[in-house]
Design a protein around this motif. Structure first.
Motif, PDB file in Angstrom:
ATOM      1  N   ARG A 122       9.353 100.748  70.690  1.00 11.85           N
ATOM      2  CA  ARG A 122      10.230 100.861  71.885  1.00 11.85           C
ATOM      3  C   ARG A 122      10.913  99.869  71.921  1.00 11.85           C
ATOM      4  O   ARG A 122      10.752  98.527  71.766  1.00 11.85           O
ATOM      5  CB  ARG A 122       9.023 101.009  73.064  1.00 11.85           C
ATOM      6  N   TYR A 123      12.322  99.832  72.621  1.00  5.09           N
ATOM      7  CA  TYR A 123      13.195  98.618  72.621  1.00  5.09           C
ATOM      8  C   TYR A 123      13.925  98.729  74.188  1.00  5.09           C
ATOM      9  O   TYR A 123      13.879  99.771  74.706  1.00  5.09           O
ATOM     10  CB  TYR A 123      14.386  98.944  71.465  1.00  5.09           C
ATOM     11  N   ALA A 124      14.617  97.831  74.273  1.00  6.80           N
ATOM     12  CA  ALA A 124      15.570  97.916  75.382  1.00  6.80           C
ATOM     13  C   ALA A 124      16.761  97.092  75.050  1.00  6.80           C
ATOM     14  O   ALA A 124      16.886  96.104  73.893  1.00  6.80           O
ATOM     15  CB  ALA A 124      15.114  96.917  76.584  1.00  6.80           C
ATOM     16  N   VAL A 125      18.228  97.653  75.687  1.00  5.20           N
ATOM     17  CA  VAL A 125      19.407  97.013  74.982  1.00  5.20           C
ATOM     18  C   VAL A 125      20.075  96.870  76.214  1.00  5.20           C
ATOM     19  O   VAL A 125      20.135  97.463  77.097  1.00  5.20           O
ATOM     20  CB  VAL A 125      19.889  98.045  73.898  1.00  5.20           C
ATOM     21  N   THR A 126      20.929  95.635  76.413  1.00  5.02           N
ATOM     22  CA  THR A 126      22.056  95.539  77.292  1.00  5.02           C
ATOM     23  C   THR A 126      23.322  96.090  76.859  1.00  5.02           C
ATOM     24  O   THR A 126      23.735  96.052  75.645  1.00  5.02           O
ATOM     25  CB  THR A 126      22.363  93.917  77.524  1.00  5.02           C
ATOM     26  N   GLY A 152      14.467 102.758  75.120  1.00  4.14           N
ATOM     27  CA  GLY A 152      14.234 103.887  74.454  1.00  4.14           C
ATOM     28  C   GLY A 152      13.257 103.648  73.412  1.00  4.14           C
ATOM     29  O   GLY A 152      12.629 102.764  73.256  1.00  4.14           O
ATOM     30  N   ASP A 153      13.282 104.672  72.583  1.00  4.28           N
ATOM     31  CA  ASP A 153      12.073 104.970  71.559  1.00  4.28           C
ATOM     32  C   ASP A 153      12.838 104.972  70.185  1.00  4.28           C
ATOM     33  O   ASP A 153      13.271 106.184  69.882  1.00  4.28           O
ATOM     34  CB  ASP A 153      11.070 105.816  71.742  1.00  4.28           C
ATOM     35  N   LEU A 154      12.786 104.314  68.971  1.00  5.79           N
ATOM     36  CA  LEU A 154      13.281 104.524  67.766  1.00  5.79           C
ATOM     37  C   LEU A 154      12.933 106.038  67.139  1.00  5.79           C
ATOM     38  O   LEU A 154      13.601 106.651  66.298  1.00  5.79           O
ATOM     39  CB  LEU A 154      13.044 103.550  66.938  1.00  5.79           C
ATOM     40  N   ARG A 155      11.607 106.533  67.638  1.00  4.35           N
ATOM     41  CA  ARG A 155      10.990 107.710  67.111  1.00  4.35           C
ATOM     42  C   ARG A 155      11.646 108.783  67.777  1.00  4.35           C
ATOM     43  O   ARG A 155      11.162 110.070  67.107  1.00  4.35           O
ATOM     44  CB  ARG A 155       9.510 107.509  67.233  1.00  4.35           C
TER      45      ARG A 155
END
Length: 361
Positions: A122-126, A152-155
């Motif tokens: 699980r990640y966050a991005v600017t 989002g989630d890479l999976r």
């Protein structure tokens, strides 16, 4: 009135000349940076996931979905070319998240800037903007996710809108000047995130809170347009220190003067305090395992002299800082692990960006 301050590095003639002249990082500093990945599109920040994999935010190459006039770099068009790339063993580059918005002109690109993880997948991005929120409105649906923190989630496919920095700028306007937003640096804060907004000159928490606003910086050199000209603060990255405080880097806006950037220590509820001074055009910071802070200067002598930068070891409370790796072309992000650092270079090059590994000594 605000002055030129967003991360529009390639907008100056000096920078454009340098892009034509240099295409790879120098190995002038022994033992020298080692290239571990190539072929990136305007790479910015990078980070390690909890499982140990290295990920890079690529600002992309724009597109042709919608166009408008950017206040920093003129006519620009948006497209889904932004990405998050995983750097594997042997230098393999796998774009694990694609379709992120990227806004580009012939001069520069703004798009995904930083990534942080809330789990191994699980990640966050600017995603940046570098302009008033009205430009995003002009771009319509293709630009709707500019100036956001996305999760989002890479999976699995799909993204969620975690926070709209442009909407927050419109309602709160932390520095009280004209509306401008450009979320760049990102860190996790409990169940929320903290963002360095280079356009708003502020550090913002994604629970509708301004953590800190950085003051303008007086320009004193010969390139100052007039006596008393105040350059914008331009916060670029935010990390939590070993003491629990937040540490914030700054680029400082036009005329991008050498030695005008500081590292700020921020304790929520208190005024930000300068922790180190005498740096230049800092885009990224990271604390190594031994507690020492490292900073990337995209242009060691100031952006008007071209984007030849360095990785520096920051002296707490000091104004001079040791060079760990110099002669780097347009370096941007840094991530440390053990006795090594990974740095993105060629951050203004479509297809020419790299990740280099540096020994911290």
């Amino acid at each position: 009135m605000r002055h030129r301050k967003t991360l529009g590095f390639a907008a100056t003639a000096a920078l454009a000349t340098a892009v034509a002249t240099f295409s790879a990082p120098s190995t002038a500093a022994a033992p020298g940076p080692v290239v571990v990945a190539s072929g990136l599109n305007n790479p910015r920040q990078l980070t390690f996931a909890p499982g140990g994999s290295l990920y890079v935010a690529e600002s992309g190459i724009g597109g042709d979905d919608a166009c408008g006039t950017h206040p920093e770099f003129g006519p620009a068009c948006v497209g889904p070319s932004g990405a998050i790339a995983r750097v594997g063993t042997g230098g393999t580059v796998t774009r694990v998240v694609t379709g992120l918005p990227s806004l580009a002109s012939a001069a520069d690109t703004i798009g995904p800037s930083d990534i942080t993880f809330t789990g191994n997948h699980r990640y966050a991005v600017t995603v940046g903007l570098g302009a008033p929120p009205s430009l995003r409105d002009e771009l319509g649906a293709p630009g709707a996710r500019l100036a956001h923190v996305l999760t989002g989630d890479l999976r699995s496919a799909g993204l969620a809108d975690a926070f709209d920095l442009a909407a927050y700028e419109t309602s709160a306007n932390p520095d009280g000047t004209d509306l401008d937003t450009n979320p760049v640096g990102l860190a996790r804060w409990g169940n929320t995130f903290v963002v360095a907004d280079a356009g708003a000159n502020a550090v913002v928490r994604t629970n509708d809170t301004t953590v800190a606003t950085l003051p303008p910086v007086p320009a004193t050199g010969p390139n100052a347009p007039f006596p008393g000209f105040a350059a914008d603060a331009v916060p670029t990255d935010v990390v939590r220190g070993p003491d629990g405080a937040w540490y914030v880097s700054q680029l400082v806006g036009y005329p991008f003067e050498k030695g005008s950037s500081s590292i700020w220590r921020v304790v929520p509820g208190s005024a930000p305090m300068t922790w180190a001074t005498g740096l230049t055009n800092v885009t990224s910071i990271d604390f190594a395992d031994d507690g020492r802070l490292y900073a990337v200067e995209i242009a060691e002598n100031g952006l008007l002299s071209g984007p030849i930068g360095r990785l520096a070891r920051v002296t707490p409370g000091g104004s001079t800082h040791a060079t760990v790796a110099g002669g780097l072309f347009a370096p941007y992000g840094v991530a440390t692990r053990g006795s090594q650092a990974w740095v993105t270079t060629g951050s203004v090059l479509p297809g020419g960006g790299q990740v280099v590994r540096v020994s911290l000594g």
